[in-house]
Design a protein around this motif. Structure first.
Motif, short mmCIF file in Angstrom:
data_model
loop_
_atom_site.label_atom_id
_atom_site.label_comp_id
_atom_site.label_asym_id
_atom_site.label_seq_id
_atom_site.Cartn_x
_atom_site.Cartn_y
_atom_site.Cartn_z
N ASP A 339 0.74 -1.21 -0.17
CA ASP A 339 0.07 -0.05 -0.09
C ASP A 339 0.83 1.17 0.01
OD1 ASP A 339 -2.24 -1.66 0.08
OD2 ASP A 339 -1.86 -1.71 2.32
N HIS A 342 -0.87 4.81 -0.62
CA HIS A 342 -1.78 5.18 0.47
C HIS A 342 -0.92 5.54 1.59
CE1 HIS A 342 -4.84 5.13 3.52
NE2 HIS A 342 -4.00 4.29 4.36
N ARG A 346 -0.80 9.32 3.24
CA ARG A 346 -0.95 9.58 4.65
C ARG A 346 0.02 10.46 5.24
NH1 ARG A 346 -1.44 4.51 8.29
NH2 ARG A 346 0.72 4.33 7.88
#
Length: 559
Positions: A339, A342, A346
């Protein structure tokens, strides 16, 4: 006896005599943990009884009291276990400081799990002997030198049995010597030790060849990891080294190419060499969180620290005070991180600097609060001032202040407020009214008390007067102190005279009414004013003085 599993833990045992388990040949699992008076000397009796048994698991945890003296695990404690097929041995929480030279070699070759956690192990040559544990897969040496805080209760007051010694130890050691040549063993294990002691440290340290998991966490040792070599540990995959005090990692440490999992979080580490992770090419999980590695990664312009980790799936660098990364850390090294998109999104949100936004928002909030408070204070400024002086005088004068509110106690019939430019007219008017109507008026140039603040004088004059008369002229409207007297008189009427109208105006110029502030127009609308006729010989002047005198002399609040 066909006993297979036996537990006598938490029984406050004082002794386990030799021969207790002599006939327990089928015993596989024995737990005598948490009998803190036994001491580790009892291990010798038990191991001798079990040397021909089917024992698989031995739990000798916490046989010493928590705050006792340090112990040395000796050969005669465990020598008889060598002939067993033991799989797991737990020696945790026994205040073991060191192991006698050769002791580890007497553990059975079948041993898979060895737990030495929560002891006080120090550095010693016994470390080299771990290599003799050919089948060992799990080694736990965590929680060394742990401070067992218990708020001065419980274990700290327990009676320890540290001084007890087994009288059979010397005999047992003599018997062990018959079966094993201790001298030849030490010569074989430590060849050419003289060269080592002279400073020739070109030695390779070997770990158990089948070791898979190594637990070395939550230790209170302050240390640095230097450059050294381990024997090729092809099966070691997991290293748990979190929550120690490893302040720097120099390396490189070679021989650990098979490692896939390293937890190095919470070590107060401030430096990691660019060479340290070079040999960990198969690493899949790396946790370096909660250290102080910000400057290390910021200075790694070419992404060299993590350049060998091409199989890395999980990387945790949180809580490291890292303010920026070189682009090459991730662009040059193509990590197969899970990921990743992602994670980057973040991180971008988490690591973004909101300093400017925060400062602007705080400034706006402060400004809004300041403006709101200022508007409220400005709107009620006269009330606040009045209440302040009322409280001040009430505190200062006590009961005398309450008496001033009664009609019979007023010192003056009226306080005359006027501009200094109109003094001549006011003095003539005051003298005439006082003489003809036998009343007492207060004017500032005559009746104010010297040495008292002007605000206190004004407030006291209004309090001590039944009424307040304002002589309205252009000079009056321009004077700060005249407007102060007018507003304080209005507050007096509202808050101290039960809303009765005790304030009225004398208008010397009709045009002045057009210039009166809006918040004073209620006085005009309520006809709380008198117009001066403008001539000193006219009948209207006599009528004006007469009405003024009668009004000031009367005790009601009309005009």
């Amino acid at each position: 006896m066909h006993l297979r599993n036996f537990s006598i833990s938490w029984n406050r045992l004082f002794e386990v005599q030799k021969g207790t388990f002599h006939k327990a040949s089928d015993l596989e699992n024995l737990d005598i943990s948490n009998n803190k008076v036994l001491t580790i000397d009892v291990i010798s009796n038990i191991s001798q009884d079990l040397r021909k048994s089917s024992i698989k698991t031995l739990n000798f945890e916490k046989l010493q009291c928590t705050y006792g003296v340090s112990q040395i695990l000796k050969i005669n404690h465990i020598a008889y276990l060598k002939s067993t097929t033991l799989l797991e041995l737990n020696l945790a929480s026994n205040r073991i400081n060191s192991l006698e030279t050769g002791a580890l070699a007497f553990l059975p070759k079948s041993l898979l799990v060895l737990n030495l956690a929560d002891n006080v192990l120090s550095f010693g040559l016994y470390i080299i002997e771990f290599a003799s544990l050919q089948s060992l897969e799990i080694l736990n040496v965590s929680f060394q030198s742990t401070f067992h805080q218990n708020l001065m209760s419980g274990d700290v007051f327990e009676k320890c049995n540290d001084t007890r010694r087994n009288p059979n130890l010397e005999v047992e050691l003599h018997e062990i010597g018959k079966h094993y040549n201790m001298t030849s063993y030490e010569d074989k294990l430590f060849p050419k030790m003289d060269n080592f002691l002279k400073g020739n440290f070109n030695y390779t340290v070997y770990l158990p060849p089948n070791l898979r998991k190594f637990y070395y966490h939550d230790n209170l040792y302050k240390m640095s990891i230097p450059k050294f070599s381990l024997g090729s540990q092809t099966k070691l995959t997991h290293v748990f080294a979190q929550q120690n005090i490893i302040y720097e990692v120099i390396g490189p440490v070679t021989g650990l190419e098979s490692i896939k999992y390293i937890d190095f979080s919470g070590n107060f580490c401030g430096f990691i060499s660019k060479l340290f992770l070079k040999s960990f090419s198969k690493l899949e999980y790396l946790n370096l969180s909660n250290n102080a590695l910000g400057h290390v990664f910021e200075n790694d312009k070419n992404g060299e620290i993590l350049s060998a980790q091409r199989q890395l799936l999980t990387l945790d660098l949180s809580i490291n005070r890292i303010y920026r990364f070189s682009e090459k850390v991730f662009l040059k090294n193509k990590y197969p991180l899970k990921d990743i998109e992602h994670i980057l999104d973040r991180l971008e949100k988490t690591c973004s600097s909101y300093t400017v936004t925060t400062v602007v928002m705080i400034s706006l909030i402060i400004s809004a609060v300041t403006v709101t408070v200022s508007r409220i204070v400005y709107r009620y400024r006269w009330k606040l001032r009045y209440m302040y002086f009322v409280a001040k005088n009430k505190y200062k004068d006590g009961d005398n202040y309450q008496q001033l509110k009664t009609h019979s106690s007023y010192r003056f019939d009226a306080f005359i407020s006027y501009a200094d430019e109109d003094r001549r007219f006011v003095i003539k008017l005051v003298e005439k009214v006082e003489k003809e109507y036998n009343i007492k008026l207060c004017i500032h140039h005559r009746d104010f008390i010297p040495g008292t603040g002007i605000m206190d004088n004004i407030t006291n004059a209004i309090h001590c007067s039944r009424r307040t008369v304002c002589v309205m002229t252009t000079h009056f409207l321009k004077s700060y102190w005249c407007m102060y007297e007018l507003n304080m008189a209005r507050m007096e009427a509202i808050y101290s005279r039960n809303g009765n109208n005790v304030l009225f105006l004398i208008v010397l110029d009709k045009n002045i009414l057009k210039r009166i502030p809006l918040h004073l127009m209620d006085l005009v609308d309520s006809k709380s004013y008198m117009e001066y006729p403008g001539t000193e010989k006219d009948v209207a002047l006599l009528a004006f003085i007469s009405k003024l005198g009668e009004t000031l002399k009367s005790k009601d609040n009309g005009i």
